[in-house]
Motif scaffolding. Structure first.
Motif, PDB file in Angstrom:
ATOM      1  N   LEU A 269      15.799  53.548 -38.486  1.00 27.39           N
ATOM      2  CA  LEU A 269      15.521  53.825 -36.476  1.00 27.39           C
ATOM      3  C   LEU A 269      16.562  54.724 -36.301  1.00 27.39           C
ATOM      4  CD1 LEU A 269      12.958  53.924 -34.463  1.00 27.39           C
ATOM      5  CD2 LEU A 269      13.592  51.374 -34.783  1.00 27.39           C
ATOM      6  N   ASN A 270      16.455  55.045 -34.793  1.00 30.54           N
ATOM      7  CA  ASN A 270      17.379  55.618 -33.899  1.00 30.54           C
ATOM      8  C   ASN A 270      16.721  55.805 -33.089  1.00 30.54           C
ATOM      9  OD1 ASN A 270      20.588  56.262 -32.939  1.00 30.54           O
ATOM     10  ND2 ASN A 270      20.548  57.444 -33.762  1.00 30.54           N
ATOM     11  N   SER A 271      17.956  55.819 -31.896  1.00 28.90           N
ATOM     12  CA  SER A 271      17.795  56.595 -30.273  1.00 28.90           C
ATOM     13  C   SER A 271      19.132  57.503 -29.676  1.00 28.90           C
ATOM     14  CB  SER A 271      16.757  55.971 -29.567  1.00 28.90           C
ATOM     15  OG  SER A 271      17.065  56.665 -28.272  1.00 28.90           O
ATOM     16  N   VAL A 272      18.494  58.930 -29.873  1.00 29.34           N
ATOM     17  CA  VAL A 272      18.964  60.631 -29.963  1.00 29.34           C
ATOM     18  C   VAL A 272      19.209  60.200 -28.136  1.00 29.34           C
ATOM     19  CG1 VAL A 272      19.364  61.045 -31.612  1.00 29.34           C
ATOM     20  CG2 VAL A 272      17.426  61.830 -29.969  1.00 29.34           C
TER      21      VAL A 272
ATOM     22  N   ALA B  67      31.859  58.613 -40.363  1.00 30.71           N
ATOM     23  CA  ALA B  67      31.018  57.241 -40.915  1.00 30.71           C
ATOM     24  C   ALA B  67      32.565  56.550 -39.710  1.00 30.71           C
ATOM     25  CB  ALA B  67      32.492  56.533 -41.624  1.00 30.71           C
ATOM     26  N   THR B  68      33.426  57.130 -39.544  1.00 34.31           N
ATOM     27  CA  THR B  68      34.502  56.779 -38.163  1.00 34.31           C
ATOM     28  C   THR B  68      33.927  57.782 -36.704  1.00 34.31           C
ATOM     29  OG1 THR B  68      36.013  59.441 -38.433  1.00 34.31           O
ATOM     30  CG2 THR B  68      36.031  57.108 -39.802  1.00 34.31           C
ATOM     31  N   LEU B  69      33.421  58.582 -36.766  1.00 35.86           N
ATOM     32  CA  LEU B  69      32.463  58.875 -35.379  1.00 35.86           C
ATOM     33  C   LEU B  69      32.054  57.932 -34.522  1.00 35.86           C
ATOM     34  CD1 LEU B  69      31.984  62.445 -36.493  1.00 35.86           C
ATOM     35  CD2 LEU B  69      33.708  62.228 -35.403  1.00 35.86           C
ATOM     36  N   PRO B  70      32.195  58.698 -33.029  1.00 35.98           N
ATOM     37  CA  PRO B  70      31.157  58.052 -32.014  1.00 35.98           C
ATOM     38  C   PRO B  70      30.173  57.276 -32.361  1.00 35.98           C
ATOM     39  CG  PRO B  70      32.093  59.665 -30.854  1.00 35.98           C
ATOM     40  CD  PRO B  70      33.233  59.735 -32.379  1.00 35.98           C
ATOM     41  N   VAL B  71      28.754  56.724 -32.145  1.00 32.36           N
ATOM     42  CA  VAL B  71      27.532  56.294 -32.525  1.00 32.36           C
ATOM     43  C   VAL B  71      27.311  56.438 -30.527  1.00 32.36           C
ATOM     44  CG1 VAL B  71      28.353  54.802 -34.133  1.00 32.36           C
ATOM     45  CG2 VAL B  71      27.567  54.142 -31.946  1.00 32.36           C
ATOM     46  N   ILE B  72      26.075  57.386 -31.236  1.00 39.48           N
ATOM     47  CA  ILE B  72      25.134  58.060 -29.874  1.00 39.48           C
ATOM     48  C   ILE B  72      24.357  57.005 -29.414  1.00 39.48           C
ATOM     49  CG2 ILE B  72      23.029  58.297 -31.045  1.00 39.48           C
ATOM     50  CD1 ILE B  72      22.888  60.414 -29.254  1.00 39.48           C
ATOM     51  N   ALA B  73      24.509  56.058 -29.873  1.00 40.89           N
ATOM     52  CA  ALA B  73      23.352  54.169 -28.313  1.00 40.89           C
ATOM     53  C   ALA B  73      24.879  54.302 -27.647  1.00 40.89           C
ATOM     54  CB  ALA B  73      23.810  53.257 -29.417  1.00 40.89           C
ATOM     55  N   ASP B  74      26.501  54.187 -27.726  1.00 40.80           N
ATOM     56  CA  ASP B  74      27.102  54.005 -26.224  1.00 40.80           C
ATOM     57  C   ASP B  74      26.817  55.505 -25.702  1.00 40.80           C
ATOM     58  OD1 ASP B  74      27.863  52.302 -27.852  1.00 40.80           O
ATOM     59  OD2 ASP B  74      29.389  52.712 -29.507  1.00 40.80           O
ATOM     60  N   SER B  75      26.467  56.923 -25.516  1.00 42.09           N
ATOM     61  CA  SER B  75      25.958  57.470 -24.788  1.00 42.09           C
ATOM     62  C   SER B  75      24.672  57.627 -23.756  1.00 42.09           C
ATOM     63  CB  SER B  75      26.594  59.035 -25.612  1.00 42.09           C
ATOM     64  OG  SER B  75      28.031  58.898 -26.126  1.00 42.09           O
TER      65      SER B  75
ATOM     66  N   THR C 201      13.273  58.538 -29.575  1.00 42.14           N
ATOM     67  CA  THR C 201      12.937  58.057 -30.655  1.00 42.14           C
ATOM     68  C   THR C 201      13.120  58.780 -32.018  1.00 42.14           C
ATOM     69  OG1 THR C 201      11.576  56.545 -29.954  1.00 42.14           O
ATOM     70  CG2 THR C 201      11.695  56.084 -31.952  1.00 42.14           C
ATOM     71  N   THR C 202      14.346  58.348 -33.126  1.00 43.25           N
ATOM     72  CA  THR C 202      13.886  59.392 -33.688  1.00 43.25           C
ATOM     73  C   THR C 202      13.805  58.088 -35.493  1.00 43.25           C
ATOM     74  OG1 THR C 202      15.907  59.439 -34.482  1.00 43.25           O
ATOM     75  CG2 THR C 202      15.001  61.122 -33.284  1.00 43.25           C
ATOM     76  N   PHE C 203      13.284  58.989 -35.939  1.00 37.13           N
ATOM     77  CA  PHE C 203      12.796  57.934 -37.848  1.00 37.13           C
ATOM     78  C   PHE C 203      12.750  58.694 -38.518  1.00 37.13           C
ATOM     79  CE2 PHE C 203       8.546  58.764 -36.022  1.00 37.13           C
ATOM     80  CZ  PHE C 203       8.181  59.313 -36.207  1.00 37.13           C
ATOM     81  N   GLU C 204      12.833  58.153 -39.969  1.00 29.77           N
ATOM     82  CA  GLU C 204      13.069  57.938 -41.482  1.00 29.77           C
ATOM     83  C   GLU C 204      12.963  57.117 -42.072  1.00 29.77           C
ATOM     84  OE1 GLU C 204      15.599  62.192 -41.712  1.00 29.77           O
ATOM     85  OE2 GLU C 204      15.999  61.293 -43.631  1.00 29.77           O
ATOM     86  N   PHE C 205      11.383  57.603 -43.009  1.00 34.01           N
ATOM     87  CA  PHE C 205      10.771  56.760 -43.809  1.00 34.01           C
ATOM     88  C   PHE C 205      11.561  56.707 -45.900  1.00 34.01           C
ATOM     89  CE2 PHE C 205       7.797  53.913 -42.977  1.00 34.01           C
ATOM     90  CZ  PHE C 205       7.519  53.893 -41.046  1.00 34.01           C
ATOM     91  N   THR C 206      12.585  55.873 -46.492  1.00 30.84           N
ATOM     92  CA  THR C 206      13.414  56.718 -47.101  1.00 30.84           C
ATOM     93  C   THR C 206      12.547  55.763 -48.519  1.00 30.84           C
ATOM     94  OG1 THR C 206      15.028  55.569 -46.888  1.00 30.84           O
ATOM     95  CG2 THR C 206      14.908  57.524 -46.283  1.00 30.84           C
ATOM     96  N   HIS C 207      12.388  56.501 -49.462  1.00 34.24           N
ATOM     97  CA  HIS C 207      11.980  55.462 -50.809  1.00 34.24           C
ATOM     98  C   HIS C 207      13.251  55.747 -51.861  1.00 34.24           C
ATOM     99  CE1 HIS C 207       9.344  54.177 -54.008  1.00 34.24           C
ATOM    100  NE2 HIS C 207       8.822  53.145 -53.263  1.00 34.24           N
ATOM    101  N   GLY C 208      13.459  54.198 -52.504  1.00 34.58           N
ATOM    102  CA  GLY C 208      14.637  55.116 -52.976  1.00 34.58           C
ATOM    103  C   GLY C 208      14.274  55.291 -54.515  1.00 34.58           C
ATOM    104  N   GLY C 209      12.918  55.265 -55.120  1.00 25.62           N
ATOM    105  CA  GLY C 209      12.392  56.260 -56.315  1.00 25.62           C
ATOM    106  C   GLY C 209      12.833  57.754 -56.379  1.00 25.62           C
TER     107      GLY C 209
END
Ligand code: ATP
Ligand code: MG
Length: 432
Positions: free
Chosen positions: A175-178, A230-238, A277-285
């Protein structure tokens, strides 16, 4: 002559596997009904412009995956037109919402679809050129409550229930928010600045994205680029306060409902019209193709394709990937092949002269709700028994004597017992 085959990236779905597809679709329809969703069916091809504007020219889907053709005019009154097989269904649903003025009712529209989509991708396991999606959209004028974070939480809670009822265990909700369009513009500037000193070491796609649409760098799948990402700023801070509060309310409602999620600040799902809100459901299989569904809010989409303001949220799940997940789980549980349900009865006429009477008897039984296979009088009795034993629980033998007396011979394969049954009681006996 060369034999003709299904086109690369397409496939035939055959029984008994189609029974699994039907089970999944039936579970979806059941759950959608409980949440007050109605079914929408839109055409599988649309004006190319719908996807260019509704999905976004910059996306992989539009820039390289669409099946598009120039449709020639058939009469002087027609114009040639660029048409495209739908690569997804949200744009079509929103077009229909606008075209049929569904917003004028003032009510929130809850619509679901089940159908094939088409993308020219490199075919591999879980990735096809014709594939199926089950999806849903919640859309309406702002006065219908379509912007409320409660709607986001309800959709996510429904998805958790849906996957559980389909028997998909062990999924993860990412889950994330853009944020809003303004938040994203601010974030793009921040990203552009952060990328400037490092982008030279990234893949060519990222070098282009860093200029055109830096947000899409986060979508990059190249392994060597991941440590930089992985080192880039995250959108939550904007995010501004409105966006932050909206997201906090979504999370609070999910917490209250007991739906677990994993916050993923890198999940951006590139489309230009995604908001908040943006989201994905993932599955390991599933291996590399681990996303079983994706979705999010698209508050600006209707306006982007010429409609009224109509905030909305939706998702699309890959039916092919759901089937693969369930098949893998089944294979884990037992090495025995899945048992196919047997029919109630097999009607075996003794001689071709009894074929017509056998059809009539099968008709009676089928109309009574039984599942019945019909043999052929040209078969020897041994062949009828073998065919019946493979497909049905019981065999009903119809010879001249049985037809005349109305007393039929029934053999139960499980117990091996053979009984005489009056025709009037046959359906009841076969049901038991
Ligand atoms: P991916 O990253 O796997 O390409 P996507 O972001 O392109 O996914 P969406 O457009 O969000 O996928 O579509 C929603 C879902 O549809 C995906 O999560 C996936 O389950 C399914 N899907 C997408 N493309 C395909 C395909 N070519 N074959 C089978 N299923 C697909
Ligand atoms: Mg894709």
């Amino acid at each position: 002559m060369a034999t003709l085959k299904a086109v690369r990236g397409t496939r035939d779905l055959l029984p008994p596997e189609t029974a699994l597809w039907n089970r999944i679709e039936a579970a979806a329809r059941r759950v959608f009904a409980r949440y007050n969703f109605g079914e929408i069916r839109t055409p599988i091809f649309e004006d190319t412009g719908l996807f260019a504007r509704g999905v976004g020219e910059e996306t992989d889907i539009v820039s390289k995956e669409m099946f598009t053709w120039e449709d020639r005019a058939r009469a002087a009154s027609e114009k040639p037109q660029s048409l495209t097989l739908r690569p997804e269904n949200t744009a079509g649903v929103v077009r229909a919402y606008i075209e049929h003025k569904l917003g004028e009712s003032g009510q929130l529209q809850k619509l679901y679809y089940i159908g094939p989509q088409f993308r020219r991708e490199r075919p591999q396991k879980g990735r096809y050129r014709q594939f199926w999606q089950i999806g849903a959209e919640v859309i309406g004028p702002p006065s219908s409550g379509s912007e409320s974070p409660l709607r986001d939480a309800e959709v996510l809670e429904m998805l958790a229930t849906l996957l559980d009822e389909m028997g998909i265990a062990g999924w993860t909700l990412e889950l994330n928010s853009v944020g809003s369009a303004a938040d994203r513009a601010r974030y793009n500037d921040t990203l552009r600045a952060a990328l400037a000193p490092v982008v030279g070491k990234m893949c060519v796609d990222c070098q282009r994205r860093a200029v055109t649409n830096p947000l899409r760098v986060l979508d990059c799948k190249v392994p060597e680029d991941q440590p930089i990402i992985a080192t880039l700023p995250v959108i939550a801070d904007s995010l501004d306060d409105d966006s932050k509060n909206h997201f906090a309310a979504v999370k609070a409602a999910l917490d209250a409902a007991g739906v677990t999620y994993h916050l993923n600040p890198r999940l951006v799902r590139g489309l230009d019209y995604y908001t908040r809100t943006t989201f994905e459901f993932t599955h390991g299989g599933l291996g590399a193709q681990n996303a079983i569904l994706g979705g999010g809010r698209y508050d600006g989409l209707s306006e982007a394709i010429g409609g009224p303001k109509a905030p909305g949220i939706g998702f699309a799940m890959g039916l092919d990937r759901l089937v693969l997940t369930l098949q893998a789980a089944e294979a884990d549980q037992s090495s025995a092949p899945p048992t196919v349900a047997k029919l109630d009865a097999y009607v075996a006429p003794l001689g071709e002269g009894l074929n017509a009477a056998a059809l009539q008897l099968a008709r009676e039984l089928r109309r009574a709700g039984l599942s019945v296979e019909l043999g052929d009088g040209s078969f020897r009795l041994k062949k009828s028994f073998e065919a019946a034993d493979r497909t049905a629980r019981k065999i009903v033998i119809l010879g001249e004597d049985e037809l005349a007396s109305g007393i039929l011979t029934v053999k139960d394969f499980a117990t091996g017992t053979q009984t005489k049954v009056p025709r009037g009681e046959l359906a009841e006996i076969l049901k038991s």
